[in-house]
Design a protein around this motif. Structure first.
Motif, PDB file in Angstrom:
ATOM      1  N   VAL A 191       0.826  -1.213   0.000  1.00  0.00           N
ATOM      2  CA  VAL A 191       0.000   0.000   0.000  1.00  0.00           C
ATOM      3  C   VAL A 191       0.860   1.262   0.000  1.00  0.00           C
ATOM      4  O   VAL A 191       0.365   2.349  -0.311  1.00  0.00           O
ATOM      5  CB  VAL A 191      -0.966   0.042   1.211  1.00  0.00           C
ATOM      6  N   ALA A 192       2.146   1.121   0.334  1.00  0.00           N
ATOM      7  CA  ALA A 192       3.028   2.285   0.383  1.00  0.00           C
ATOM      8  C   ALA A 192       3.650   2.613  -0.970  1.00  0.00           C
ATOM      9  O   ALA A 192       4.278   3.662  -1.123  1.00  0.00           O
ATOM     10  CB  ALA A 192       4.147   2.063   1.398  1.00  0.00           C
ATOM     11  N   VAL A 193       3.499   1.732  -1.951  1.00  0.00           N
ATOM     12  CA  VAL A 193       4.060   2.002  -3.269  1.00  0.00           C
ATOM     13  C   VAL A 193       3.254   3.119  -3.914  1.00  0.00           C
ATOM     14  O   VAL A 193       2.046   3.012  -4.086  1.00  0.00           O
ATOM     15  CB  VAL A 193       4.028   0.746  -4.165  1.00  0.00           C
ATOM     16  N   LYS A 194       3.913   4.201  -4.244  1.00  0.00           N
ATOM     17  CA  LYS A 194       3.217   5.360  -4.801  1.00  0.00           C
ATOM     18  C   LYS A 194       2.699   5.024  -6.198  1.00  0.00           C
ATOM     19  O   LYS A 194       3.458   4.569  -7.051  1.00  0.00           O
ATOM     20  CB  LYS A 194       4.152   6.565  -4.876  1.00  0.00           C
ATOM     21  N   PRO A 195       1.415   5.260  -6.461  1.00  0.00           N
ATOM     22  CA  PRO A 195       0.857   4.956  -7.789  1.00  0.00           C
ATOM     23  C   PRO A 195       1.622   5.645  -8.918  1.00  0.00           C
ATOM     24  O   PRO A 195       1.861   5.049  -9.959  1.00  0.00           O
ATOM     25  CB  PRO A 195      -0.576   5.495  -7.686  1.00  0.00           C
ATOM     26  N   VAL A 216      12.351   3.352 -10.083  1.00  0.00           N
ATOM     27  CA  VAL A 216      12.976   2.287  -9.306  1.00  0.00           C
ATOM     28  C   VAL A 216      13.021   2.684  -7.833  1.00  0.00           C
ATOM     29  O   VAL A 216      13.437   3.779  -7.481  1.00  0.00           O
ATOM     30  CB  VAL A 216      14.404   2.009  -9.808  1.00  0.00           C
ATOM     31  N   GLY A 217      12.572   1.797  -6.975  1.00  0.00           N
ATOM     32  CA  GLY A 217      12.655   1.988  -5.537  1.00  0.00           C
ATOM     33  C   GLY A 217      12.804   0.622  -4.902  1.00  0.00           C
ATOM     34  O   GLY A 217      12.769  -0.409  -5.589  1.00  0.00           O
ATOM     35  N   LEU A 245       7.646   1.955   5.319  1.00  0.00           N
ATOM     36  CA  LEU A 245       8.344   3.234   5.175  1.00  0.00           C
ATOM     37  C   LEU A 245       9.487   3.132   4.162  1.00  0.00           C
ATOM     38  O   LEU A 245       9.717   4.042   3.371  1.00  0.00           O
ATOM     39  CB  LEU A 245       8.926   3.675   6.519  1.00  0.00           C
ATOM     40  N   ILE A 246      10.226   2.023   4.219  1.00  0.00           N
ATOM     41  CA  ILE A 246      11.357   1.830   3.311  1.00  0.00           C
ATOM     42  C   ILE A 246      10.878   1.848   1.862  1.00  0.00           C
ATOM     43  O   ILE A 246      11.502   2.444   0.981  1.00  0.00           O
ATOM     44  CB  ILE A 246      12.088   0.514   3.637  1.00  0.00           C
ATOM     45  N   VAL A 247       9.741   1.197   1.608  1.00  0.00           N
ATOM     46  CA  VAL A 247       9.196   1.144   0.254  1.00  0.00           C
ATOM     47  C   VAL A 247       8.686   2.508  -0.187  1.00  0.00           C
ATOM     48  O   VAL A 247       8.888   2.931  -1.324  1.00  0.00           O
ATOM     49  CB  VAL A 247       8.073   0.083   0.177  1.00  0.00           C
ATOM     50  N   LYS A 248       8.048   3.219   0.715  1.00  0.00           N
ATOM     51  CA  LYS A 248       7.454   4.510   0.348  1.00  0.00           C
ATOM     52  C   LYS A 248       8.493   5.589   0.081  1.00  0.00           C
ATOM     53  O   LYS A 248       8.296   6.448  -0.761  1.00  0.00           O
ATOM     54  CB  LYS A 248       6.505   4.984   1.454  1.00  0.00           C
TER      55      LYS A 248
END
Length: 218
Positions: free
Chosen positions: A102-106, A114-115, A151-154
């Motif tokens: 859910v933290a992955v920004k659309p 890349v993140g 948080l790391i993903v976002k």
């Protein structure tokens, strides 16, 4: 990054804190300290637009975010803010992976930016290979680590953490502070409400909420 100017918060005739002013820059980690009831979490919630101050301004890149409407608040939380809640704020009947996704920004996903992947973030917090487990099967410490992976993903520009080590053992607490420190080194602004001296001593700056004073961390 964030400028707090003469901020005050009151409940009826009770003044929780007043004339609070400080700045948190990119690549800086600030600790909010003070006794229970001093209003650390309330101040953090004002920064995260979960509560409104009674007076003063909070400026992000020059804009007074306390004047934002609902749409602007949603955009700020989506694009700028990452929050590590004391109660983790996870979906208990969903999987570990779903809670992190859910933290992955659309916008990032659509543009192929890349993140860190979900798997990479979970590996970093010691939960590699546990993507399919349900949140309600995890311990409190494991749930905190899922929230940290989120948080790391976002990769938010501003990270707010409310007592992030309060319910953790020494090893898990050290890992949480290490990762928050990595976010600071990556140029994030990090604000932590804490009563943990180990966390306070890792921060660049300490703000004592009760005294409304700003000092350098030793």
């Amino acid at each position: 990054m964030i400028d707090i100017e003469n901020l005050s918060k009151s409940f009826g005739s009770r003044i929780l804190w007043s004339d609070v002013s400080f700045t948190v820059g990119r690549g800086e980690m600030l600790a909010l300290v003070g006794p229970s009831g001093s209003g650390k979490s309330t101040l953090l919630n004002c920064l995260g637009l979960l509560d409104r101050p009674s007076a003063g301004a909070i400026r992000h890149e020059g804009k007074d975010i306390t004047r934002f409407g609902r749409r602007e608040i949603r955009a700020f939380r989506r694009d700028v803010l990452g929050y590590l809640f004391q109660n983790y704020a996870l979906i208990e009947n969903a999987t570990v992976a779903d809670n992190v996704k859910v933290a992955v920004k659309p916008r990032r996903s659509a543009q192929g930016e890349v993140g860190p992947t979900v798997a990479e973030a979970l590996e970093r917090v010691g939960l590699g290979g546990r993507e399919k487990e349900k949140i309600h099967h995890l311990s409190g410490g494991e749930q905190q680590r899922v929230a940290l992976a989120r948080l790391i993903v976002k990769q938010p520009a501003l990270v707010l953490a409310d007592e992030p080590t309060g319910a953790l053992d020494q090893d898990n607490a050290a890992m949480v502070v290490d990762i928050l420190g990595e976010m600071r080194k990556a140029g994030r602004a990090v604000v932590i409400a804490t009563h943990d001296d180990r966390v306070r001593d890792r921060c660049d700056t300490v703000f004592a909420v009760k005294e409304s004073s700003l000092v350098s961390s030793s």
